[in-house]
Design an enzyme around this catalytic site. Structure first.
Site, PDB file in Angstrom:
ATOM      1  CG  ASP A  18      -2.364   1.694  -3.686  1.00  0.00           C
ATOM      2  OD1 ASP A  18      -3.552   2.029  -3.381  1.00  0.00           O
ATOM      3  OD2 ASP A  18      -1.225   2.476  -3.411  1.00  0.00           O
TER       4      ASP A  18
ATOM      5  N   GLY B 194       0.809  -1.228  -0.164  1.00  0.00           N
ATOM      6  CA  GLY B 194      -0.031  -0.103   0.020  1.00  0.00           C
ATOM      7  C   GLY B 194       0.890   1.435   0.066  1.00  0.00           C
ATOM      8  CB  CYS B 195      -0.340   4.774   0.043  1.00  0.00           C
ATOM      9  SG  CYS B 195       0.321   6.556   0.360  1.00  0.00           S
ATOM     10  N   PRO B 196       2.980   4.404   1.027  1.00  0.00           N
ATOM     11  CG  PRO B 196       4.709   5.392   2.036  1.00  0.00           C
ATOM     12  CD  PRO B 196       3.741   4.500   2.258  1.00  0.00           C
ATOM     13  CB  ILE B 197       5.300   0.381  -0.199  1.00  0.00           C
ATOM     14  CG1 ILE B 197       5.487   0.628   1.145  1.00  0.00           C
ATOM     15  CG2 ILE B 197       6.349  -0.562  -1.173  1.00  0.00           C
ATOM     16  CD1 ILE B 197       5.270  -0.611   1.969  1.00  0.00           C
TER      17      ILE B 197
END
Lengths: 86, 193
Positions: A44, A17-20
């Site tokens: 995502d 998920g964010c920010p990966i």
């Protein structure tokens, strides 16, 4: 959108998920040479907006294309980013 | 005859060559300012993080690592309860408060019962894991790898009796409000979380 490009590397950030997705994309782009193209494969849905946002704000990269597909019943989002300068 | 009629032969007032010189000076100054703006380097962001609950640990860390991916210079100044986020042990054990959280599907009277905070924390951790959201520790490591400057406020370290050695390697200590303000004055983006 233009599809005249060859993918150099693929980055798999499925399940992250964010920010990966954005952070890993940046790191993977850093390892490429100019004109090479990175394919980012994510699950995502936010990446459909986040990757363009990142590409627009960041110098030396260009978003070529985005694709929304389905793999094994799961939505998969693909992004194609070219490194424009070293 | 009107007094504001331009008169090249007027002896008072600047001559044409003086005006030209002034114009050249202004042009030069404008060029300098322009190049300063253009070559200002990457954008700079400063976040002041003040919260130490599991939910509120995330916004500064996510913004910091994303901004670093944009190539920005990022500083996160941690003060008060946000010191826990930089603490190697405490950061793995941050809690969510069930009380006073209007998003919790229960009345405060029930949320205040002894086991509720740990239950809410467990639920959120499970949800974070299911969604593939990074842990606080992973976000700190990611930030440090990308060159994010994590600062721990010296005044609150002393006030709350923290051991400086207990913070993650790479965390800057020995900084205070003046450092934070100076950084903020130089930054393009300043956030208080």
């Amino acid at each position: 959108m233009s599809t005249e490009y060859t993918v150099t590397e693929t980055l798999d950030v499925k399940g992250a998920g964010c920010p990966i997705p954005v952070v890993k994309t940046k790191q993977a782009i850093d390892d490429l040479a100019a004109e090479e193209v990175l394919e980012v494969v994510a699950t995502d849905s936010g990446s459909m907006s986040d990757i363009p946002g990142w590409a627009e704000t960041t110098a030396g990269v260009e978003l070529l294309d985005q694709e929304e597909t389905s793999e094994d019943g799961e939505d998969v989002y693909k992004h194609y980013v070219r490194k424009t300068e070293q | 005859m009107s007094t504001d009629t331009p008169d090249a032969s007027a002896s008072d007032g600047p001559s044409r060559s003086e005006l030209q010189a002034q114009l050249d000076d202004l042009q030069e100054e404008l060029n300098d300012l322009q190049s300063e703006v253009d070559d200002g380097g990457p954008k700079k962001m400063v976040i002041v993080a003040t919260k130490g609950t599991l939910d509120m640990a995330y916004p500064p860390l996510i913004l910091a690592s994303t901004a670093a991916a944009f190539g920005w210079d990022v500083t996160v100044f941690h003060t008060f309860w946000a010191l826990d986020v930089l603490h190697e042990e405490q950061s793995k054990d941050l809690k969510l408060s069930a009380v006073g959280n209007p998003s919790m599907p229960m009345p405060n009277a029930i949320a205040a019962m002894p086991f509720m905070d740990s239950m809410a924390t467990k639920m959120m951790k499970r949800k974070l894991d299911e969604e593939g959201t990074a842990t606080v520790e992973e976000l700190i490591d990611m930030g440090l790898d990308q060159g994010v400057e994590f600062q721990a406020c010296q005044m609150t370290i002393d006030l709350l009796d923290y051991d400086e050695d207990a913070f993650y390697d790479g965390v800057t200590v020995g900084v205070g409000a003046a450092t934070a303000l100076q950084d903020m004055a130089d930054a393009d983006i300043q956030l208080l979380v």
